[in-house]
Design an enzyme around this catalytic site. Sequence first.
Site, mmCIF file in Angstrom:
data_model
loop_
_atom_site.group_PDB
_atom_site.id
_atom_site.type_symbol
_atom_site.label_atom_id
_atom_site.label_comp_id
_atom_site.label_asym_id
_atom_site.label_seq_id
_atom_site.Cartn_x
_atom_site.Cartn_y
_atom_site.Cartn_z
ATOM 1 N N LYS A 189 -37.388 -26.879 21.042
ATOM 2 C CA LYS A 189 -38.489 -26.242 20.311
ATOM 3 C C LYS A 189 -38.897 -27.118 19.127
ATOM 4 O O LYS A 189 -40.063 -27.379 18.913
ATOM 5 C CB LYS A 189 -38.039 -24.856 19.845
ATOM 6 C CG LYS A 189 -39.105 -24.072 19.126
ATOM 7 C CD LYS A 189 -38.589 -22.673 18.813
ATOM 8 C CE LYS A 189 -39.521 -21.956 17.861
ATOM 9 N NZ LYS A 189 -39.013 -20.640 17.495
ATOM 10 N N GLU A 195 -28.302 -33.236 19.125
ATOM 11 C CA GLU A 195 -27.686 -33.365 20.447
ATOM 12 C C GLU A 195 -28.727 -33.744 21.502
ATOM 13 O O GLU A 195 -28.503 -34.634 22.345
ATOM 14 C CB GLU A 195 -27.030 -32.042 20.868
ATOM 15 C CG GLU A 195 -25.838 -31.619 20.037
ATOM 16 C CD GLU A 195 -26.195 -30.712 18.876
ATOM 17 O OE1 GLU A 195 -27.328 -30.841 18.331
ATOM 18 O OE2 GLU A 195 -25.364 -29.878 18.491
ATOM 19 N N GLY A 242 -35.868 -19.407 20.163
ATOM 20 C CA GLY A 242 -35.200 -20.241 21.171
ATOM 21 C C GLY A 242 -34.407 -19.427 22.176
ATOM 22 O O GLY A 242 -34.509 -19.627 23.386
ATOM 23 N N ARG A 243 -33.623 -18.466 21.686
ATOM 24 C CA ARG A 243 -32.749 -17.711 22.600
ATOM 25 C C ARG A 243 -33.503 -16.643 23.394
ATOM 26 O O ARG A 243 -32.906 -15.935 24.197
ATOM 27 C CB ARG A 243 -31.579 -17.108 21.823
ATOM 28 C CG ARG A 243 -31.972 -16.244 20.650
ATOM 29 C CD ARG A 243 -30.771 -15.915 19.774
ATOM 30 N NE ARG A 243 -31.166 -15.238 18.540
ATOM 31 C CZ ARG A 243 -31.542 -15.850 17.428
ATOM 32 N NH1 ARG A 243 -31.599 -17.160 17.388
ATOM 33 N NH2 ARG A 243 -31.880 -15.153 16.355
ATOM 34 N N GLU A 328 -26.024 -14.810 17.888
ATOM 35 C CA GLU A 328 -26.951 -15.533 16.999
ATOM 36 C C GLU A 328 -27.989 -14.553 16.445
ATOM 37 O O GLU A 328 -28.485 -14.727 15.337
ATOM 38 C CB GLU A 328 -27.630 -16.687 17.750
ATOM 39 C CG GLU A 328 -28.247 -17.732 16.824
ATOM 40 C CD GLU A 328 -28.610 -19.034 17.523
ATOM 41 O OE1 GLU A 328 -27.899 -20.036 17.366
ATOM 42 O OE2 GLU A 328 -29.630 -19.052 18.238
ATOM 43 N N HIS A 359 -6.995 -11.559 36.533
ATOM 44 C CA HIS A 359 -5.738 -12.297 36.625
ATOM 45 C C HIS A 359 -5.523 -13.184 35.410
ATOM 46 O O HIS A 359 -4.664 -14.058 35.426
ATOM 47 C CB HIS A 359 -5.714 -13.120 37.924
ATOM 48 C CG HIS A 359 -5.898 -12.248 39.134
ATOM 49 N ND1 HIS A 359 -4.840 -11.655 39.779
ATOM 50 C CD2 HIS A 359 -7.018 -11.824 39.771
ATOM 51 C CE1 HIS A 359 -5.314 -10.918 40.790
ATOM 52 N NE2 HIS A 359 -6.626 -11.004 40.794
ATOM 53 N N LYS A 468 -24.895 -28.086 10.486
ATOM 54 C CA LYS A 468 -25.728 -29.198 10.974
ATOM 55 C C LYS A 468 -26.030 -30.172 9.835
ATOM 56 O O LYS A 468 -25.980 -31.391 10.026
ATOM 57 C CB LYS A 468 -27.070 -28.660 11.495
ATOM 58 C CG LYS A 468 -27.024 -27.917 12.803
ATOM 59 C CD LYS A 468 -28.466 -27.634 13.241
ATOM 60 C CE LYS A 468 -28.548 -26.538 14.256
ATOM 61 N NZ LYS A 468 -29.918 -26.162 14.587
HETATM 62 O O1 LIG Z 1 -34.770 -25.968 20.808
HETATM 63 P P1 LIG Z 1 -34.161 -26.679 19.673
HETATM 64 O O2 LIG Z 1 -35.096 -26.791 18.506
HETATM 65 O O3 LIG Z 1 -33.630 -28.019 20.087
HETATM 66 O O4 LIG Z 1 -32.947 -25.831 19.141
HETATM 67 C C1 LIG Z 1 -31.831 -25.594 19.944
HETATM 68 C C2 LIG Z 1 -30.990 -24.460 19.435
HETATM 69 O O5 LIG Z 1 -30.501 -24.731 18.138
HETATM 70 C C3 LIG Z 1 -30.435 -23.528 17.371
HETATM 71 O O6 LIG Z 1 -31.385 -23.573 16.380
HETATM 72 C C4 LIG Z 1 -29.136 -23.326 16.685
HETATM 73 O O7 LIG Z 1 -28.046 -23.680 17.409
HETATM 74 C C5 LIG Z 1 -30.733 -22.436 18.398
HETATM 75 O O8 LIG Z 1 -31.219 -21.286 17.846
HETATM 76 C C6 LIG Z 1 -31.695 -23.145 19.283
HETATM 77 O O9 LIG Z 1 -31.884 -22.453 20.468
#
Ligand SMILES: O=P(O)(O)OC[C@H]1O[C@](O)(CO)[C@@H](O)[C@@H]1O
Length: 501
Positions: A189, A195, A242-243, A328, A359, A468
């Site tokens: 987003k 990452e 995002g979620r 979250e 199990h 972060k």
């Molecule tokens: O879509 P982006 O901006 O890469 O963010 C990834 C994720 O990082 C977060 O901001 C936090 O982990 C989530 O809410 C989000 O879905």
Amino acid sequence: MSDFATLQSHAQRLDSTSIASLLHDDPARAQSLSLRVGPLYASFARQRYDAPALDALFALADAADFPGAMRRLLDGGTVNATEGRAALHTALRGDASDAQVARECAALAVQARTRMATLIDALSASDVTDIVSVGIGGSDLGPRLVVDALALPGARFRVHFLSNVDGNAAQRVLAGLDPAKTAAILISKTFSTQETLLNGRIVRDWLGDDARVYGVSANVERAAAFGIAPGRILPMWDWVGGRYSLWSAVGFPIALALGMDRFEALLAGAAELDAHVASAAPRANLAVWHALTAIWNRNALGLSTQAVLPYDERLKLLPNYLQQLVMESLGKSARLDGAPLGVDTVPVWWGGPGTDTQHSFFQALHQGTQVVPADFIGVVRSEDGHADNHRALLANLLAQTEALANGQASDDPHRAYAGSRPSTLLLLDALTPQSLGALIALYEHSVYLQSVAWGINAFDQFGVELGKQLASRLLPALEGKGGAEDPVTRALLAEILARQG
Ligand SMILES: O=P(O)(O)OC[C@H]1O[C@](O)(CO)[C@@H](O)[C@@H]1O
């Protein structure tokens, strides 16, 4: 007395009342505490509340104006108050609102799906066989869940997911893939997530061809600056969290794995649930029941964890997905007005698929000192061709919920089951795009209604920022440039650098 104190007084009244005795006194509970909505059937009969406690819960829903809150969500009100935004994920999948802003957002979503379909057609006509979807959190967990649940063998594309910044993840995902027959989608987003950018660079370099890199982002400039041609960037918007975004172009990997028709069916299933939640009276409203049950277990019974136990291998990623959606969204300690809450919010969500988990950790569910409420999820019909296995799966599902609720007395304390361990059973007629869409939408709405009851914002996530920021400040220190202010981190850095040689 506050609504929550009233709930606690009911919990005290029911302190020595077992679930078995509630069922014994009111055998009609099995029917009266169950609901069907489209492909979903839900039984709340094995929760540890009775009629007066339920009256208090529905009074809380009235006081919090659940129907008004739901309208605000669907109509594009500023439900994400701390960021001054709407949360219009429902506009991505249907027309649950006539509000102008919701209609405009729905039109944008349709345009994005049209572009998505065009890109899929072009990819289908190419040599590409494999797709690597790069994203994390909300830009990964939803598509990963749905693809794992619903992708069929022999599909046109195999879709792989890469999220973890650990280079081992990239190495594992790319091993065995042919760069000449692979395309990548970078989903972010913000297009600033460490990452995703690091993994995106690895995959882009491995492909050696920018023409097979696609993007999904609300920040088209940053995606373009990364080297993705604007024609291959699908939009996201700040009015989608995002979620809550798998219904948007974030679902591009889903549409590639399932085909556009089944992606649309997933949206239709969610839209059906939206329509139900928007119109059903609280006592007939599945999301209201689910949310109030969560409030009861957390705030009246004081239970601090919640298990989610899908009895279907295809739903094995549901607990991971729900961990983000629920924790979250609801892991907050400040009310919307900034005041401290005064009541507990989200429990720790965890779980795994049955029967494997029987199990592993079920011993603790049956005899541990902590009572863990559980959502069991089952699928009535299975098309896997192994009817004996499916009967065994369902028998285990039914047996576990019964054993947890009713327990079994014994003179031997080691062999006694206390029972009274609450659970909700959610049954899907079959696992289809529609029913999975409805199930996910149910959890989304339950989460939102819980946030309304607690007076918190379900749509921000400031809690993930501090770590972060610290990580990006510590990056140079890991190259031996500068140090850390915190003495423990300083000592740990010294240890790591010395061992790396
Ligand atoms: O879509 P982006 O901006 O890469 O963010 C990834 C994720 O990082 C977060 O901001 C936090 O982990 C989530 O809410 C989000 O879905």
